[in-house]
Write an enzyme that holds these catalytic residues in place. Structure first.
Site, PDB file in Angstrom:
ATOM      1  CB  CYS A 370      -1.024  -0.010   1.139  1.00 51.98           C
ATOM      2  SG  CYS A 370      -0.619  -0.980   2.565  1.00 51.98           S
ATOM      3  NE  ARG A 399       2.230  -9.184   5.090  1.00 53.90           N
ATOM      4  CZ  ARG A 399       0.915  -9.112   4.852  1.00 53.90           C
ATOM      5  NH1 ARG A 399       0.109  -9.952   5.482  1.00 53.90           N
ATOM      6  NH2 ARG A 399       0.435  -8.231   4.012  1.00 53.90           N
ATOM      7  CD  GLN A 417      -1.116  -8.628   0.302  1.00 60.68           C
ATOM      8  OE1 GLN A 417      -0.336  -7.694   0.406  1.00 60.68           O
ATOM      9  NE2 GLN A 417      -1.846  -9.045   1.321  1.00 60.68           N
ATOM     10  CG  ASP A 419      -1.951  -5.308  -1.901  1.00 59.72           C
ATOM     11  OD1 ASP A 419      -3.119  -5.333  -1.521  1.00 59.72           O
ATOM     12  OD2 ASP A 419      -1.008  -4.914  -1.205  1.00 59.72           O
ATOM     13  CG  HIS A 421      -3.816  -0.193  -2.318  1.00 59.44           C
ATOM     14  ND1 HIS A 421      -2.752  -0.973  -2.719  1.00 59.44           N
ATOM     15  CD2 HIS A 421      -4.029  -0.479  -1.003  1.00 59.44           C
ATOM     16  CE1 HIS A 421      -2.326  -1.688  -1.696  1.00 59.44           C
ATOM     17  NE2 HIS A 421      -3.077  -1.411  -0.646  1.00 59.44           N
ATOM     18  CE  LYS A 505      -9.369  -8.034   8.992  1.00 58.37           C
ATOM     19  NZ  LYS A 505      -8.162  -8.876   8.865  1.00 58.37           N
ATOM     20  CG  HIS A 551      -5.962  -1.184   1.870  1.00 60.43           C
ATOM     21  ND1 HIS A 551      -4.589  -1.133   2.011  1.00 60.43           N
ATOM     22  CD2 HIS A 551      -6.427  -0.047   2.445  1.00 60.43           C
ATOM     23  CE1 HIS A 551      -4.249  -0.026   2.644  1.00 60.43           C
ATOM     24  NE2 HIS A 551      -5.348   0.643   2.923  1.00 60.43           N
TER      25      HIS A 551
END
Length: 680
Positions: A370, A399, A417, A419, A421, A505, A551
């Protein structure tokens, strides 16, 4: 205060009974048969309107230490049959068929196991023993490790405890008494729980059966005899309080059911799970590996696994572009200062890899994408006409997972990921959230998942230090997600305290072929990061405004999603995902190899992934090998096929399907791929 209270039953009837009447008393007044069948009771104040979300939240909360040891809850709750009713309530008497009753018998089974452990090994110190979705466990401290023989002895002693039919009796005493008694016994874990979950002057509850006593809020089944079918299953290590510097505990796992039939069905289910283990199938089908020399939690994709990954990612990227996303790419490491601005340095640092010093500053591997997408947004001025801006990236993130938590593809340290946004105006956010949920449903449908569950994770107002932003912003964000879910008519569960630190979320959990839940897709509302990074757009009024941010990750991670796919399909992927879609077997290399090679060229030209077995092995052996590899179609060719431009088709799971012309087979296979069909 009146000596009488009102009790409303599920049929709507109301009984007036003496204050202190128990659920068992009421069951007995209805019928002796009912009284012998009920296990526990569900109650709620008549002034409280129960919802599905409330019930599910309570069920989940009962798994936590706080629910086990903390004070009484308000609203809907599960209670013992002997619990006195002291206010007007709605009452449900739960039998063995109710899922809540099963959780209670499992918690009671944990107490039975703890009883057996202390009778056999009195030097053991007890931690906690909650019910879980599949059974129960008890954390214990003992300097000598338990052996398999010890576990068998514990199970045998549990049977004796059950046969003794010892009532579970709740006893209340002062917090100070509890601390004194447990201190005298050296029960350091029980002392911790009392100190953490109670306050000076509180009354605490203990549950006794026979000579055994445990600090616990309950509830429990009436007696040990109701723990009818159980099994001590395994043992694992666990650090006290999850801290590697603390004592090494032993966590003993078990499971319990109300009948031997259900217990047997459970173990049959476990065998099915074992047969689908993605780690075993990943090796058998040569899809991926984890190399010790490289490090734990790091995935190596082999060629066949890589083909499936490419297919997954190609579909995702194409779908992103079709839905108005722009594809972006961001670096794997960024300055530490960036993570301080985003808040990850303060709220997420324990999950990040340590900083590394380079020429000009400290850098950190990115745990998520992000902040990088925010910098792309911020690089050029934006007008309201430019919004929404949708950035998508299949980005590698890193991570730090504890060594004991990693599990094949499902829990790793480095992953990709999917991902995205979305930067939009406040007026656009509801539509964008709805579009994300549409996309999530499309992912599940395309990859063959028919059922899913939805959860809404919100801020816990009791723990403000774990979240950033104003109460007003949180209320606005949570309201938006709640309205979207209700507007779509979705049943969902709400979980206070489970939100990300920057916003609430929606989690979409798929249900696989074995009925297991998997957390994958998530849609998150974020008003904090736009504020922290001071991003703006020029509104229609000519003034500068702060956008809001959504997200979303739909695979969750490519690795985890792939692991779930392997287990869902037991390695028998649908045609469009299979790394080898067609296996070619010439009956005789000498006579039929040339035709098989020509056929391979034609099939590949049609876009199919083909493997030809040109070895000198026998035909049946080649067919068997392709079958073990779970290839969807095996085409056998001989004289007849070469003469008629045809193939003999064997379909996975169906066997010999007879003959078809090459063009017929190509047309059929291409249609199955185009349709993303789950069937062959």
């Amino acid at each position: 205060m009146s000596d009488m209270i009102q009790v409303q039953l599920p049929d709507g009837s109301v009984r007036e009974v003496a204050r202190g009447t128990t659920p068992f008393d009421i069951a007995s007044s209805i019928s002796p048969r009912l009284a012998s069948a009920v296990v526990v009771a569900r109650v709620r104040p008549l002034t409280t309107v129960a919802t599905t979300e409330d019930a599910d939240t309570e069920a989940k909360a009962e798994q936590s230490e706080e629910a086990m040891y903390g004070g009484e809850t308000t609203g809907e709750r599960i209670v013992d049959l002997k619990a006195p009713l002291t206010e007007d309530v709605a009452l449900e008497l739960l039998k063995e068929t109710d899922p809540a009753a099963l959780r209670v018998v499992r918690h009671s089974a944990a107490h039975v196991m703890a009883t057996a452990i202390l009778e056999l090994f009195p030097e053991t110190k007890l931690g906690h023993g909650p019910a879980t979705d599949n059974g129960f466990f008890y954390d214990v401290y003992r300097e000598v490790p338990f052996t398999e023989a010890d576990l068998a002895a514990i199970e045998a002693r549990m049977a004796e405890v059950v046969a003794r039919d010892e009532p579970f009796v709740r006893v209340d005493e002062t917090r100070e008494q509890g601390l004194e008694e447990y201190a005298a016994k050296g029960e350091f874990m029980k002392l911790h729980f009392i100190e953490r979950f109670t306050r000076p002057g509180d009354t605490i509850s203990l549950y006794k059966n026979g000579e055994f006593t445990d600090f616990c809020r309950g509830p429990h089944v009436p007696s040990t005899a109701r723990v009818k079918a159980f099994k001590v299953m395994s043992i694992a290590g666990a650090y006290w309080l999850g801290n590697e510097n603390n004592q090494q505990l032993q966590r003993i796992y078990g499971t319990a059911f109300f009948s031997q039939k259900d217990l047997d069905a459970h173990f049959k289910h476990l065998e099915e799970i074992k047969a689908r283990d993605h780690r075993v199938l990943g090796k058998q089908l040569d899809l991926f590996s984890i190399q010790e020399v490289a490090g734990a939690g790091l995935i190596f994709w082999h060629p066949k696994g890589g083909l499936i990954r490419k297919t997954m990612e190609d579909w995702m990227r194409d779908e992103c572009v079709r839905r108005g996303y722009q594809l972006v790419y961001t670096p794997h490491i960024m300055r530490r200062e960036l993570w301080k601005i985003s808040g990850h340095e303060g709220f997420y640092s324990e999950n990040m890899y340590p900083p590394m010093e380079l020429d000009d500053a400290e850098y950190r591997l990115k745990p998520m994408n992000c902040p990088g997408h925010i910098l792309i947004y911020k690089s050029t001025p934006k007008s309201y006409r430019d919004l929404p801006q949708r950035y998508a990236e299949l980005g590698n993130v890193y991570r730090y997972e504890r060594s004991g938590t990693m599990h094949g593809l499902l829990r790793v340290r480095g992953f990709t990921q999917d991902d995205a946004h979305v930067f939009c105006t406040p007026e656009q956010v509801v539509g964008e959230i709805e579009a994300c949920l549409d996309f999530a449903e499309a992912v599940l449908k395309t990859f063959g998942f028919k059922e899913y569950r939805v959860e809404l994770s919100t801020r816990d107002p009791k723990k403000p230090g774990e979240f950033v932003g104003t109460v007003e912003d949180w209320a606005r964000a949570e309201g938006a997600l709640n309205d979207v879910l209700k507007g779509r008519g979705l049943n969902f569960q709400s979980f206070p305290g489970e939100a990300a630190f920057y916003g609430p979320k929606i989690d979409v959990k798929l249900v696989d072929v074995l009925g297991r839940l998997w957390q994958l897709s998530t849609v998150q509302f974020d008003f904090n990061l736009p504020k922290r990074f001071e991003i703006e757009y020029v509104g229609e009024d000519g003034e500068r405004h702060q956008p809001v941010m959504v997200h979303r990750a739909l695979f969750g991670s490519v690795e985890r999603f792939f692991g779930v796919l392997i287990e869902h399909y037991a390695g028998s992927f649908p045609l469009w995902l299979a790394p080898v879609q067609v296996g070619l077997v010439p009956i005789s290399n000498e006579k039929h190899l040339a035709y098989a090679e020509e056929l391979k060229t034609r099939l590949e030209a049609a876009g199919l992934r083909v493997e030809l077995d040109a070895s000198n092995g026998k035909m049946q052996g080649k067919i068997r090998d392709f079958g073990v590899a779970k290839v969807p179609f095996i085409l056998v060719v001989g004289d007849k096929e070469a003469q008629t431009d045809s193939v003999s088709v064997r379909t996975r799971g169906k066997g010999d399907q007879g003959s078809a012309t090459v063009e017929e087979f190509i047309a059929r296979a291409k249609q199955l791929v185009t349709d993303h069909s789950m069937e062959l």
